[in-house]
Design an enzyme around this catalytic site. Structure first.
Site, PDB file in Angstrom:
ATOM      1  N   ILE A   4      41.116  46.125  42.497  1.00  0.00           N
ATOM      2  CA  ILE A   4      42.067  47.094  43.064  1.00  0.00           C
ATOM      3  C   ILE A   4      41.983  48.419  42.300  1.00  0.00           C
ATOM      4  O   ILE A   4      41.820  49.488  42.903  1.00  0.00           O
ATOM      5  CB  ILE A   4      43.518  46.535  43.027  1.00  0.00           C
ATOM      6  CG1 ILE A   4      43.604  45.165  43.717  1.00  0.00           C
ATOM      7  CG2 ILE A   4      44.505  47.521  43.638  1.00  0.00           C
ATOM      8  CD1 ILE A   4      43.378  45.162  45.197  1.00  0.00           C
ATOM      9  N   GLU A  37      42.231  49.616  30.461  1.00  0.00           N
ATOM     10  CA  GLU A  37      41.986  48.172  30.565  1.00  0.00           C
ATOM     11  C   GLU A  37      42.287  47.522  29.220  1.00  0.00           C
ATOM     12  O   GLU A  37      41.754  47.938  28.200  1.00  0.00           O
ATOM     13  CB  GLU A  37      40.527  47.919  30.989  1.00  0.00           C
ATOM     14  CG  GLU A  37      40.095  46.468  30.934  1.00  0.00           C
ATOM     15  CD  GLU A  37      41.032  45.518  31.681  1.00  0.00           C
ATOM     16  OE1 GLU A  37      41.251  45.715  32.882  1.00  0.00           O
ATOM     17  OE2 GLU A  37      41.568  44.589  31.028  1.00  0.00           O
ATOM     18  N   THR A  54      39.441  39.204  39.260  1.00  0.00           N
ATOM     19  CA  THR A  54      38.319  39.689  40.071  1.00  0.00           C
ATOM     20  C   THR A  54      36.993  39.029  39.694  1.00  0.00           C
ATOM     21  O   THR A  54      36.076  38.954  40.508  1.00  0.00           O
ATOM     22  CB  THR A  54      38.229  41.233  39.935  1.00  0.00           C
ATOM     23  OG1 THR A  54      39.460  41.775  40.400  1.00  0.00           O
ATOM     24  CG2 THR A  54      37.088  41.825  40.726  1.00  0.00           C
ATOM     25  N   SER A  77      37.268  32.983  44.884  1.00  0.00           N
ATOM     26  CA  SER A  77      36.428  32.345  45.911  1.00  0.00           C
ATOM     27  C   SER A  77      35.569  33.333  46.686  1.00  0.00           C
ATOM     28  O   SER A  77      34.769  32.921  47.528  1.00  0.00           O
ATOM     29  CB  SER A  77      37.295  31.576  46.906  1.00  0.00           C
ATOM     30  OG  SER A  77      38.279  30.865  46.246  1.00  0.00           O
ATOM     31  N   ILE A  89      36.029  35.283  49.121  1.00  0.00           N
ATOM     32  CA  ILE A  89      36.134  35.343  50.589  1.00  0.00           C
ATOM     33  C   ILE A  89      36.902  36.599  51.001  1.00  0.00           C
ATOM     34  O   ILE A  89      37.962  36.899  50.442  1.00  0.00           O
ATOM     35  CB  ILE A  89      36.881  34.106  51.146  1.00  0.00           C
ATOM     36  CG1 ILE A  89      36.197  32.821  50.700  1.00  0.00           C
ATOM     37  CG2 ILE A  89      36.984  34.170  52.666  1.00  0.00           C
ATOM     38  CD1 ILE A  89      37.068  31.583  50.877  1.00  0.00           C
ATOM     39  N   HIS A  99      39.046  37.455  53.604  1.00  0.00           N
ATOM     40  CA  HIS A  99      39.759  36.695  54.637  1.00  0.00           C
ATOM     41  C   HIS A  99      39.984  37.534  55.892  1.00  0.00           C
ATOM     42  O   HIS A  99      40.142  38.757  55.812  1.00  0.00           O
ATOM     43  CB  HIS A  99      41.108  36.222  54.097  1.00  0.00           C
ATOM     44  CG  HIS A  99      40.986  35.281  52.936  1.00  0.00           C
ATOM     45  ND1 HIS A  99      40.594  33.979  53.083  1.00  0.00           N
ATOM     46  CD2 HIS A  99      41.179  35.465  51.602  1.00  0.00           C
ATOM     47  CE1 HIS A  99      40.570  33.388  51.889  1.00  0.00           C
ATOM     48  NE2 HIS A  99      40.910  34.268  50.971  1.00  0.00           N
ATOM     49  N   VAL A 129      48.433  48.823  27.977  1.00  0.00           N
ATOM     50  CA  VAL A 129      49.646  49.631  28.184  1.00  0.00           C
ATOM     51  C   VAL A 129      50.827  48.826  27.665  1.00  0.00           C
ATOM     52  O   VAL A 129      51.073  47.696  28.112  1.00  0.00           O
ATOM     53  CB  VAL A 129      49.816  49.992  29.676  1.00  0.00           C
ATOM     54  CG1 VAL A 129      51.168  50.652  29.924  1.00  0.00           C
ATOM     55  CG2 VAL A 129      48.677  50.909  30.118  1.00  0.00           C
TER      56      VAL A 129
END
Ligand SMILES: Cc1cc2nc3c(=O)[nH]c(=O)nc-3n(C[C@H](O)[C@H](O)[C@H](O)COP(=O)(O)OP(=O)(O)OC[C@H]3O[C@@H](n4cnc5c(N)ncnc54)[C@H](O)[C@@H]3O)c2cc1C
Length: 247
Positions: free
Chosen positions: A12, A31, A41, A45, A47, A49, A172
Site C-alpha cells: 500500500i 519503515e 506483503t 497468497s 491472489i 481477488h 514512527v
C-alpha cells in the site's frame, strides 16, 4: 519539512508513493524494519481477488473490484508478473448450490465482469483433477495472481527514481499536530515535520491512529495461521485459484 510522510513500505505504502511521486511533492517513506516490503506483503497468497464475497455497496467491495481492474495497467507500467488464472468457487453438494447462487448475485451487484455459474461437466473440463463429486462452481475470470513483493519493490523503485526518499530502521513512535503541521517522531529521538501523513502501517495501523486520535473504535488483533505449500513437481495440477464457499 516534507509534503508527505508515508508510514510503512508494504504494497500500500509503495503504490501510494509511486502515484504521489508523479507530482512535484517531497515524499518520505518511513519503515521500521531494516528492509522494505517485509511485512504482510512478503508472505501472502498473492491472489488478486475478484471481490465476490464482499458486502455490496461497501468501500471494501468497491475498492476490491476497482483495484483488481487496475492490475492490467500496473502490469504494463511496472513490468510485474500477472497470471490471469481466473478463480472458481466450488459447491460440494446440491445444498451448497443455493449459497453459490447467492454469491453469484452478490458478485453481479459488486460489478464483477464475466462471472457465471458453471455446471459439473464444465467444471471437470476446466479442472480435471478436482474431486468429481463437486456439483458446480462460480466462475470468476477476473481473479488473478501476482508476486506482491515484486509489485511493491517495482513501485518503490519507480517512486525513488522520481525523487521519493526511503528511510529504513525508522519506527514512527509519536505524532503531534501544531500550527497546521504534523510532527513525526522517529525511534523516540528524531522529529520530522510534514504537511500530510499517510498511514500504511498494515496490522500496526491502529497504533498509528492512536498517536493522533484519542478514541479509536477498532483494534487490530493479528492471527497466525498455517499454509500448505505443494511441491513444484505438481505444478500445473490446477489452473485456477480454487475457493470453497465462504462461510
Ligand atoms: C497469510 C496471508 C495471506 C494473504 N493473502 C492475500 C491474498 O491472496 N490476496 C490479497 O489481496 N491479500 C492477501 N493478504 C493480505 C495482504 O497481504 C495485505 O492486505 C497487504 O499485504 C497489506 O499491505 P500493507 O502495505 O497494508 O501492509 P504490510 O505489508 O504489512 O506493510 C506495513 C508496513 O508498515 C511498517 N510499519 C508498521 N508500523 C510502523 C511504524 N510505527 N513505523 C514505521 N513503519 C511501520 C511495517 O514494518 C510494514 O513494513 C494476505 C495476508 C496474509 C497474512
Amino acid at each position: 519539512m516534507k509534503d508527505y510522510i508515508i508510514i510503512g513500505s508494504g504494497i500500500i505504502g509503495c503504490l501510494i508513493a509511486k502515484e504521489l511521486s508523479k507530482y512535484q511533492v517531497d515524499i518520505l517513506v518511513l519503515e521500521k524494519e531494516n528492509d522494505v516490503v517485509n511485512g504482510q506483503t512478503v508472505a501472502n497468497s498473492a491472489i488478486i481477488h475478484a471481490g465476490y464475497d464482499l458486502k455490496p455497496g461497501t468501500l471494501k467491495a468497491k475498492l476490491c473490484v476497482k483495484g483488481n481492474a487496475m492490475y492490467d495497467d500496473l502490469e504494463k507500467e511496472l513490468s510485474i508478473p500477472l497470471l490471469k488464472t481466473g478463480g472458481l468457487v466450488v459447491a460440494k453438494n446440491e445444498k451448497e448450490l443455493d449459497d453459490l447462487k447467492r454469491i453469484y448475485d452478490q458478485a453481479i451487484q459488486n460489478g464483477i465482469k464475466g462471472v457465471s455459474i458453471i455446471n459439473q461437466e464444465t467444471l471437470r473440463k476446466k479442472e480435471p483433477h478436482l474431486k468429481s463429486s463437486l456439483v458446480a462452481a462460480l466462475d470468476l475470470p477476473t481473479t488473478k495472481v501476482t508476486f506482491p513483493w515484486q509489485v511493491a519493490m517495482a513501485a518503490l523503485t519507480f517512486a525513488k527514481a522520481n525523487g521519493a526518499q526511503i528511510k529504513t530502521n525508522a519506527k514512527v513512535t509519536n505524532i503531534t499536530y501544531q500550527n497546521g503541521m504534523f510532527q513525526v517522531e522517529i525511534n523516540d529521538e528524531e522529529w520530522i515535520e510534514t504537511m500530510h501523513i499517510i498511514s500504511c502501517a498494515g496490522v500496526f495501523s491502529d497504533h498509528i491512529a492512536r498517536m493522533i486520535e484519542n478514541i479509536i473504535p477498532y483494534q487490530i488483533l493479528p492471527r497466525k495461521g498455517e499454509y500448505y505449500v505443494l511441491d513444484k513437481r505438481v505444478k500445473g495440477l490446477f489452473q485456477h485459484v480454487i475457493y470453497p464457499l465462504p462461510n
